[in-house]
Design a protein around this motif. Sequence first.
Motif, PDB file in Angstrom:
ATOM      1  N   VAL A   1       0.839  -1.204   0.000  1.00  0.00           N
ATOM      2  CA  VAL A   1       0.000   0.000   0.000  1.00  0.00           C
ATOM      3  C   VAL A   1       0.872   1.250   0.000  1.00  0.00           C
ATOM      4  O   VAL A   1       0.638   2.183  -0.781  1.00  0.00           O
ATOM      5  CB  VAL A   1      -0.967   0.006   1.209  1.00  0.00           C
ATOM      6  CG1 VAL A   1      -1.686   1.351   1.333  1.00  0.00           C
ATOM      7  CG2 VAL A   1      -1.980  -1.125   1.074  1.00  0.00           C
ATOM      8  N   GLU A   2       1.890   1.275   0.841  1.00  0.00           N
ATOM      9  CA  GLU A   2       2.791   2.430   0.885  1.00  0.00           C
ATOM     10  C   GLU A   2       3.493   2.640  -0.453  1.00  0.00           C
ATOM     11  O   GLU A   2       3.575   3.760  -0.946  1.00  0.00           O
ATOM     12  CB  GLU A   2       3.828   2.269   1.995  1.00  0.00           C
ATOM     13  CG  GLU A   2       3.285   2.292   3.394  1.00  0.00           C
ATOM     14  CD  GLU A   2       2.676   3.623   3.802  1.00  0.00           C
ATOM     15  OE1 GLU A   2       3.046   4.679   3.254  1.00  0.00           O
ATOM     16  OE2 GLU A   2       1.821   3.599   4.699  1.00  0.00           O
ATOM     17  N   ARG A   3       3.987   1.565  -1.038  1.00  0.00           N
ATOM     18  CA  ARG A   3       4.719   1.685  -2.306  1.00  0.00           C
ATOM     19  C   ARG A   3       3.811   2.196  -3.435  1.00  0.00           C
ATOM     20  O   ARG A   3       4.261   2.916  -4.309  1.00  0.00           O
ATOM     21  CB  ARG A   3       5.337   0.339  -2.715  1.00  0.00           C
ATOM     22  CG  ARG A   3       6.482  -0.128  -1.844  1.00  0.00           C
ATOM     23  CD  ARG A   3       7.753   0.715  -1.948  1.00  0.00           C
ATOM     24  NE  ARG A   3       8.147   0.889  -3.323  1.00  0.00           N
ATOM     25  CZ  ARG A   3       8.501   2.061  -3.856  1.00  0.00           C
ATOM     26  NH1 ARG A   3       8.540   3.150  -3.119  1.00  0.00           N
ATOM     27  NH2 ARG A   3       8.842   2.138  -5.113  1.00  0.00           N
ATOM     28  N   LEU A   4       2.538   1.822  -3.404  1.00  0.00           N
ATOM     29  CA  LEU A   4       1.627   2.231  -4.472  1.00  0.00           C
ATOM     30  C   LEU A   4       0.996   3.602  -4.256  1.00  0.00           C
ATOM     31  O   LEU A   4       0.683   4.290  -5.216  1.00  0.00           O
ATOM     32  CB  LEU A   4       0.517   1.186  -4.650  1.00  0.00           C
ATOM     33  CG  LEU A   4       0.977  -0.161  -5.177  1.00  0.00           C
ATOM     34  CD1 LEU A   4      -0.196  -1.129  -5.229  1.00  0.00           C
ATOM     35  CD2 LEU A   4       1.614  -0.033  -6.550  1.00  0.00           C
ATOM     36  N   THR A   5       0.790   3.977  -3.002  1.00  0.00           N
ATOM     37  CA  THR A   5       0.092   5.233  -2.748  1.00  0.00           C
ATOM     38  C   THR A   5       1.019   6.374  -2.343  1.00  0.00           C
ATOM     39  O   THR A   5       0.764   7.521  -2.699  1.00  0.00           O
ATOM     40  CB  THR A   5      -0.988   5.039  -1.662  1.00  0.00           C
ATOM     41  OG1 THR A   5      -0.370   4.621  -0.441  1.00  0.00           O
ATOM     42  CG2 THR A   5      -2.029   4.019  -2.105  1.00  0.00           C
TER      43      THR A   5
END
Length: 194
Positions: free
Chosen positions: A162-166
């Motif tokens: 989630v962190e890497r994508l958002t």
Amino acid sequence: MRQNLARRAALVDAAIEVLARDGARGLTFRAVDTEADVPKGTASNYFANRDDLLNQAGRRIYERLRPDDATMEAISGGPATRERVAELVRDVLVRVTSFRTGYLALLELRLEATRRPALRALLTERVSEDVAANVSGHLASGLPGDADAVRMIYLAANWLVVERLTLPDVFPPDEAAELITALVERLLPPDGQG
């Protein structure tokens, strides 16, 4: 409902793109038709209603995220070490984040599932199956760590996705890889001790 399977798959793939770009509120039959570059009204011929389209998108995302046979074979090989576990988790991070729109659409579906019982049931079943498969596959492979450790790695890795994508600048790729190694080293016993 229409039965052209290739057209249906193209429409569901278009729905995934719309979900990722515009969110669940932006998912309309017209938006799907436009994304799929088909005549207006096509999506409504293939899906009974919006709930049907959301459920189909949820199923399709998991079909596309599932590793192919060659990847599964590569996963099952290698030494039974903590470093191998870290390598496998890093590989999953790369594989999942490479289907960016699919995972973002899945996040939208998860939020929508809080309001749609059928979608919640579908996603609950699918995610539960994934967790169980991860645990049983890990234990059967002889890799270090128990079921709880596998579940904790699963949870941490999912939030890292989630962190890497958002917010990709929070944990850049090199730092994300280092965090995975640290996570595995803290959760799993040293090689040869468990």
